[in-house]
Design an enzyme around this catalytic site. Structure first.
Site, PDB file in Angstrom:
ATOM      1  N   HIS A  30      77.109   5.331  50.628  1.00 54.38           N
ATOM      2  CA  HIS A  30      76.972   5.850  49.236  1.00 54.38           C
ATOM      3  C   HIS A  30      77.361   7.586  49.119  1.00 54.38           C
ATOM      4  O   HIS A  30      77.066   7.888  48.022  1.00 54.38           O
ATOM      5  CB  HIS A  30      75.554   5.738  48.838  1.00 54.38           C
ATOM      6  CG  HIS A  30      75.352   4.229  48.246  1.00 54.38           C
ATOM      7  ND1 HIS A  30      75.641   3.486  48.930  1.00 54.38           N
ATOM      8  CD2 HIS A  30      74.961   3.832  47.076  1.00 54.38           C
ATOM      9  CE1 HIS A  30      75.601   2.139  48.530  1.00 54.38           C
ATOM     10  NE2 HIS A  30      75.070   2.318  47.265  1.00 54.38           N
ATOM     11  N   ASP A  31      77.734   8.081  50.090  1.00 47.89           N
ATOM     12  CA  ASP A  31      78.076   9.437  50.176  1.00 47.89           C
ATOM     13  C   ASP A  31      78.968  10.035  48.747  1.00 47.89           C
ATOM     14  O   ASP A  31      79.852   9.095  48.519  1.00 47.89           O
ATOM     15  CB  ASP A  31      78.966  10.009  51.301  1.00 47.89           C
ATOM     16  CG  ASP A  31      79.000  11.435  51.365  1.00 47.89           C
ATOM     17  OD1 ASP A  31      78.253  12.052  52.265  1.00 47.89           O
ATOM     18  OD2 ASP A  31      79.932  11.987  50.766  1.00 47.89           O
ATOM     19  N   TYR A  53      73.449  14.975  46.781  1.00 44.48           N
ATOM     20  CA  TYR A  53      74.522  14.613  45.797  1.00 44.48           C
ATOM     21  C   TYR A  53      75.720  15.663  46.045  1.00 44.48           C
ATOM     22  O   TYR A  53      76.245  16.580  45.394  1.00 44.48           O
ATOM     23  CB  TYR A  53      73.812  15.226  44.259  1.00 44.48           C
ATOM     24  CG  TYR A  53      72.781  14.423  43.820  1.00 44.48           C
ATOM     25  CD1 TYR A  53      72.514  13.083  44.360  1.00 44.48           C
ATOM     26  CD2 TYR A  53      71.868  15.085  42.800  1.00 44.48           C
ATOM     27  CE1 TYR A  53      71.565  12.523  43.924  1.00 44.48           C
ATOM     28  CE2 TYR A  53      70.816  14.269  42.679  1.00 44.48           C
ATOM     29  CZ  TYR A  53      70.533  12.920  42.936  1.00 44.48           C
ATOM     30  OH  TYR A  53      69.492  12.294  42.328  1.00 44.48           O
ATOM     31  N   HIS A  69      70.292   8.661  53.714  1.00 43.40           N
ATOM     32  CA  HIS A  69      69.640   9.131  52.579  1.00 43.40           C
ATOM     33  C   HIS A  69      68.597   9.965  53.158  1.00 43.40           C
ATOM     34  O   HIS A  69      68.516  11.242  52.444  1.00 43.40           O
ATOM     35  CB  HIS A  69      68.993   7.849  51.811  1.00 43.40           C
ATOM     36  CG  HIS A  69      68.268   8.108  50.627  1.00 43.40           C
ATOM     37  ND1 HIS A  69      68.521   8.331  49.684  1.00 43.40           N
ATOM     38  CD2 HIS A  69      66.647   7.740  50.746  1.00 43.40           C
ATOM     39  CE1 HIS A  69      67.501   8.659  48.618  1.00 43.40           C
ATOM     40  NE2 HIS A  69      66.520   8.107  49.466  1.00 43.40           N
ATOM     41  N   TYR A 120      71.830  19.900  45.734  1.00 50.39           N
ATOM     42  CA  TYR A 120      71.014  18.863  46.657  1.00 50.39           C
ATOM     43  C   TYR A 120      72.375  18.182  47.407  1.00 50.39           C
ATOM     44  O   TYR A 120      73.210  17.627  46.855  1.00 50.39           O
ATOM     45  CB  TYR A 120      70.535  17.978  45.540  1.00 50.39           C
ATOM     46  CG  TYR A 120      69.747  16.756  46.370  1.00 50.39           C
ATOM     47  CD1 TYR A 120      69.121  16.764  47.624  1.00 50.39           C
ATOM     48  CD2 TYR A 120      69.704  15.528  45.597  1.00 50.39           C
ATOM     49  CE1 TYR A 120      68.479  15.700  48.218  1.00 50.39           C
ATOM     50  CE2 TYR A 120      68.973  14.391  46.343  1.00 50.39           C
ATOM     51  CZ  TYR A 120      68.500  14.659  47.509  1.00 50.39           C
ATOM     52  OH  TYR A 120      67.733  13.457  48.205  1.00 50.39           O
TER      53      TYR A 120
HETATM   54  P1  FDA Z   1      76.888   7.258  53.584  1.00 44.06           P
HETATM   55  O1  FDA Z   1      76.723   6.131  54.922  1.00 44.06           O
HETATM   56  O2  FDA Z   1      77.907   7.400  52.997  1.00 44.06           O
HETATM   57  O3  FDA Z   1      76.259   8.442  54.496  1.00 44.06           O
HETATM   58  C1  FDA Z   1      76.102   9.675  53.766  1.00 44.06           C
HETATM   59  C2  FDA Z   1      76.385  10.740  55.031  1.00 44.06           C
HETATM   60  O4  FDA Z   1      75.491  10.673  56.035  1.00 44.06           O
HETATM   61  C3  FDA Z   1      77.823  10.844  55.340  1.00 44.06           C
HETATM   62  O5  FDA Z   1      78.246  12.340  55.681  1.00 44.06           O
HETATM   63  C4  FDA Z   1      77.639   9.947  56.521  1.00 44.06           C
HETATM   64  O6  FDA Z   1      78.729  10.520  57.574  1.00 44.06           O
HETATM   65  C5  FDA Z   1      76.324  10.455  57.252  1.00 44.06           C
HETATM   66  N1  FDA Z   1      75.682   9.575  57.816  1.00 44.06           N
HETATM   67  C6  FDA Z   1      75.326   8.074  57.474  1.00 44.06           C
HETATM   68  N2  FDA Z   1      74.845   7.566  58.411  1.00 44.06           N
HETATM   69  C7  FDA Z   1      74.259   8.212  59.489  1.00 44.06           C
HETATM   70  C8  FDA Z   1      73.543   8.443  60.447  1.00 44.06           C
HETATM   71  N3  FDA Z   1      73.098   7.041  60.733  1.00 44.06           N
HETATM   72  N4  FDA Z   1      73.281   9.451  61.470  1.00 44.06           N
HETATM   73  C9  FDA Z   1      74.007  10.507  61.149  1.00 44.06           C
HETATM   74  N5  FDA Z   1      74.709  10.566  59.768  1.00 44.06           N
HETATM   75  C10 FDA Z   1      74.775   9.638  59.092  1.00 44.06           C
HETATM   76  N6  FDA Z   1      69.561   9.987  46.425  1.00 44.06           N
HETATM   77  C11 FDA Z   1      68.256  10.240  46.065  1.00 44.06           C
HETATM   78  O7  FDA Z   1      67.616  11.252  46.803  1.00 44.06           O
HETATM   79  N7  FDA Z   1      67.519   9.352  45.268  1.00 44.06           N
HETATM   80  C12 FDA Z   1      68.055   8.556  44.653  1.00 44.06           C
HETATM   81  O8  FDA Z   1      67.453   7.745  44.057  1.00 44.06           O
HETATM   82  C13 FDA Z   1      69.486   8.218  44.872  1.00 44.06           C
HETATM   83  N8  FDA Z   1      70.142   7.190  44.241  1.00 44.06           N
HETATM   84  C14 FDA Z   1      71.805   6.949  44.375  1.00 44.06           C
HETATM   85  C15 FDA Z   1      72.321   5.895  43.799  1.00 44.06           C
HETATM   86  C16 FDA Z   1      73.534   5.985  43.934  1.00 44.06           C
HETATM   87  C17 FDA Z   1      74.109   4.627  43.090  1.00 44.06           C
HETATM   88  C18 FDA Z   1      74.409   6.600  44.733  1.00 44.06           C
HETATM   89  C19 FDA Z   1      75.836   6.378  45.034  1.00 44.06           C
HETATM   90  C20 FDA Z   1      73.643   7.572  45.411  1.00 44.06           C
HETATM   91  C21 FDA Z   1      72.331   7.789  45.208  1.00 44.06           C
HETATM   92  N9  FDA Z   1      71.611   8.796  45.897  1.00 44.06           N
HETATM   93  C22 FDA Z   1      70.290   9.292  45.796  1.00 44.06           C
HETATM   94  C23 FDA Z   1      72.393   9.806  46.725  1.00 44.06           C
HETATM   95  C24 FDA Z   1      72.282   9.153  48.130  1.00 44.06           C
HETATM   96  O9  FDA Z   1      70.816   9.569  48.819  1.00 44.06           O
HETATM   97  C25 FDA Z   1      73.394   9.825  49.087  1.00 44.06           C
HETATM   98  O10 FDA Z   1      74.543   9.657  48.699  1.00 44.06           O
HETATM   99  C26 FDA Z   1      73.032   9.403  50.630  1.00 44.06           C
HETATM  100  O11 FDA Z   1      73.604  10.410  51.500  1.00 44.06           O
HETATM  101  C27 FDA Z   1      73.540   8.091  50.950  1.00 44.06           C
HETATM  102  O12 FDA Z   1      73.447   7.644  52.189  1.00 44.06           O
HETATM  103  P2  FDA Z   1      74.223   6.502  52.769  1.00 44.06           P
HETATM  104  O13 FDA Z   1      73.660   5.987  54.074  1.00 44.06           O
HETATM  105  O14 FDA Z   1      74.179   5.282  51.847  1.00 44.06           O
HETATM  106  O15 FDA Z   1      75.531   6.953  52.588  1.00 44.06           O
END
Ligand code: FDA
Length: 555
Positions: free
Chosen positions: A121-122, A488, A191, A485
């Site tokens: 969700h980045d 975001y 997240h 943030y």
């Molecule tokens: P993703 O897998 O894309 O990772 C995000 C970043 O972290 C990337 O740089 C990735 O390489 C790195 N990463 C991922 N996994 C890792 C790991 N295991 N170890 C080290 N690095 C890692 N935020 C919030 O605070 N409150 C909210 O309510 C919401 N709601 C929301 C809704 C929607 C629809 C979206 C698209 C986004 C949000 N967000 C949010 C923002 C969200 O918290 C943010 O985009 C996070 O980074 C997403 O984490 P993911 O693991 O899903 O993303």
């Protein structure tokens, strides 16, 4: 799923490390001579490594020739793929922690960058897109959730989604909960690494503030826990953003106890129903009301079916950690202008409120286990912190932007701070946005690609609109730095020099965006990075640089 964060696993891990390091010649650092830009080299390397560690290779590696590759690479936001046309050489979906070490080995050997993905969700797609040749370590199969109800904690693997965590909690108890974001398909790994704000944050703070232990794999393939990683690294992974410090394998989270009955409402008002005055007034109470109450505000512009003119719709979307009979007098005292009445409110359990805020009310609980469906939408987001209420004419100016003919897809999300968020100092975790902030604005604009011959007809039009709005808002938001943030993510704030083969990033370059996300914590994050990843193995267009790389770059 053999996920046991216990002594047995640690012993097993230790043995695997010993075997691995005795059987394989590890190439340390980047710049290895075998740099490849075809999947074949990496595929061969990973296959050999998996076979020699007795792992089956099926369902683990996906190259562009594989039919599932296109589905796996999908993320919610289509824009990053358009910005960064480079596709991953392959996607690796390990089932066991130790398998990730093999990807690190091949990455070093072949000089191919790794991108880490949990929920994908980045906002800028940095887990699945890059300007350089790369491969993806996708943690979707590492998603176990293990709850210890007696001590009110849980171990959650990084590839779990928030929905999976909430679902597992609901199976155990009606009153055990976790404070984190609203969208169930967001991944735990990204997240929590960046903070994690949700509907209980005024009472229970951020997800990252509720972490008591973690398992992290460093660039040498070692698995560290809180004790072995030390407090500096443990501090950095609780808000310093994903990627920079290592691969988070799992977090141990503190759970919170919530009442059996909570109350929710979603009251909407248009411009004709006084929305502007209500939004204005909201700013004076949002961070000061009882901390059991979180009034989030969503703004969008629609065409009124009555007048045919554009009108703002303000949705006051609220969670109260208590029953309606306590909420009503509170609202009457603290925000009477909204005119809340009992029939606006619904009492429910915490897990039902999770479904409500995700727009999934009346759906079966298992909907929380679903991953994000493929989307054709393009999205650009930004953020700002507001420390003084925006005056009425300032709000009218925002509406003018939202009413522009082509920007029907614009959304503003205003999330209140205050409450327990204020009880943390700015340096307690890397997330510095504490006392003094009334609310955060998340600006979003959505569209379907409309690329035409004229650039102005295409995606750039929406991105430029967003930048114009951001420029207009400068008067009304935090300054020196203009804070943002990290969750975001916004590459407009600045980018590292991440061109092919370049592991160096200028400190001054990174400081531009780093101070906005982390204020003075940026310097400590750089110090931690220098200590734990001096060769800048874990990097992307907006990762924390090490000092060592700085001196190389500056000389
Ligand atoms: P993703 O897998 O894309 O990772 C995000 C970043 O972290 C990337 O740089 C990735 O390489 C790195 N990463 C991922 N996994 C890792 C790991 N295991 N170890 C080290 N690095 C890692 N935020 C919030 O605070 N409150 C909210 O309510 C919401 N709601 C929301 C809704 C929607 C629809 C979206 C698209 C986004 C949000 N967000 C949010 C923002 C969200 O918290 C943010 O985009 C996070 O980074 C997403 O984490 P993911 O693991 O899903 O993303």
């Amino acid at each position: 799923m053999a996920y046991l964060p216990s002594n047995i696993t640690l012993l097993g891990t230790f043995l695997v490390i010993i075997l691995f390091f005795t059987n394989h010649r590890i190439t340390l650092g980047f710049g290895a001579s075998n740099t490849t830009d075809s999947p074949a080299g990496f595929l061969e390397c990973l296959t050999v490594e998996l076979q020699s560690s007795n792992s089956a290779t099926s369902h683990l590696i996906y190259t562009p020739n594989n039919s599932s590759y296109a589905t796996l690479i999908q993320i919610e936001n289509q824009r990053p793929a358009a910005t960064f046309p480079e596709k991953p050489l392959l996607i690796f979906t390990p089932f066991y922690e130790h398998q990730i070490r093999l990807a690190i080995h091949c990455s070093k050997k072949l000089g191919v960058e790794i991108r880490l993905r949990s929920g994908g969700h980045d906002y800028e797609g940095l887990s699945s897109a890059s300007e350089v040749t790369f491969m993806v370590v996708d943690l979707r199969n590492l998603r176990a959730v293990k709850i210890a109800s007696n001590e009110k904690t849980a171990w959650v693997q990084a590839g779990a989604t928030l929905g999976q965590l909430y679902h597992t909690l609901a199976q155990k108890s009606r009153t055990l909960a976790f404070t984190a974001g609203v969208c169930p398909t967001v991944g735990v790994g990204g997240h929590i690494s960046g903070g994690g704000y949700g509907m209980m944050s005024r009472k229970h703070s951020l997800a990252a503030d509720n972490i008591v232990d973690a398992r992290v794999m460093n660039s040498d393939g070692q698995i560290l826990n809180r004790r072995s990683m030390g407090e500096d690294l443990f501090w950095a992974i609780r808000g310093g953003g994903g990627t920079s410090f290592g691969i988070v394998l799992a977090f141990k989270v503190n759970l919170v106890t919530v009442p059996e009955t909570l109350t929710v409402f979603n009251v909407t008002r248009t411009s004709e129903q006084n929305a502007t005055q209500l939004v204005h007034r909201w700013q004076y109470i949002a961070d000061k009301v009882d901390e059991n109450l979180l009034l989030r505000l969503f703004l969008r512009s629609v065409t009124s079916p009555v007048t045919g003119n554009r009108t703002v719709i303000a949705s006051f979307t609220t969670l109260y950690l208590g029953g309606v009979q306590d909420l009503l007098p509170l609202m009457k005292q603290q925000f009477p202008e909204l005119g809340l009445v009992e029939k606006d409110c619904t009492e429910m359990s915490w897990i039902e409120s999770v479904l409500f805020f995700a727009g999934l009310q009346n759906k079966p609980l298992d909907v929380l286990l679903e991953t994000a469906p493929p989307s054709r939408q393009y999205f650009k987001g930004k953020s700002d912190y507001v420390q003084e209420p925006i005056p009425l004419d300032g709000l009218q100016g925002i509406w003018r932007f939202m009413h522009e003919e082509d920007e029907m897809g614009s959304r503003l999300e205003l999330s209140p701070y205050g409450g327990v968020l204020n009880s943390f100092s700015e340096s307690e975790t890397p997330f510095p946005h504490r006392s003094g902030n009334i609310f955060i604005i998340e600006y979003g604009v959505y569209w379907h690609s409309s690329k035409g011959n004229n650039e102005e007809q295409g995606d750039q039009k929406h991105i430029k609109w967003m930048r114009r709005l951001y420029s207009y808002m400068a008067t009304y938001v935090s300054k020196n730095p203009r804070a943002a943030y990290i969750n975001y993510r916004d590459l407009d704030l600045g980018m590292n020099n991440n061109s092919a083969g370049n592991t160096t990033t200028c400190y001054e370059q990174a400081r531009v965006w780093g101070m906005k996300y982390f204020k003075n914590n940026f310097q400590r994050l750089v110090r931690v990075k220098t200590k734990v990843d001096p060769t800048n193995f874990f990097r992307n267009e907006q990762s924390i640089p090490p000092y060592a790389a700085i001196s190389v770059y500056s000389s």
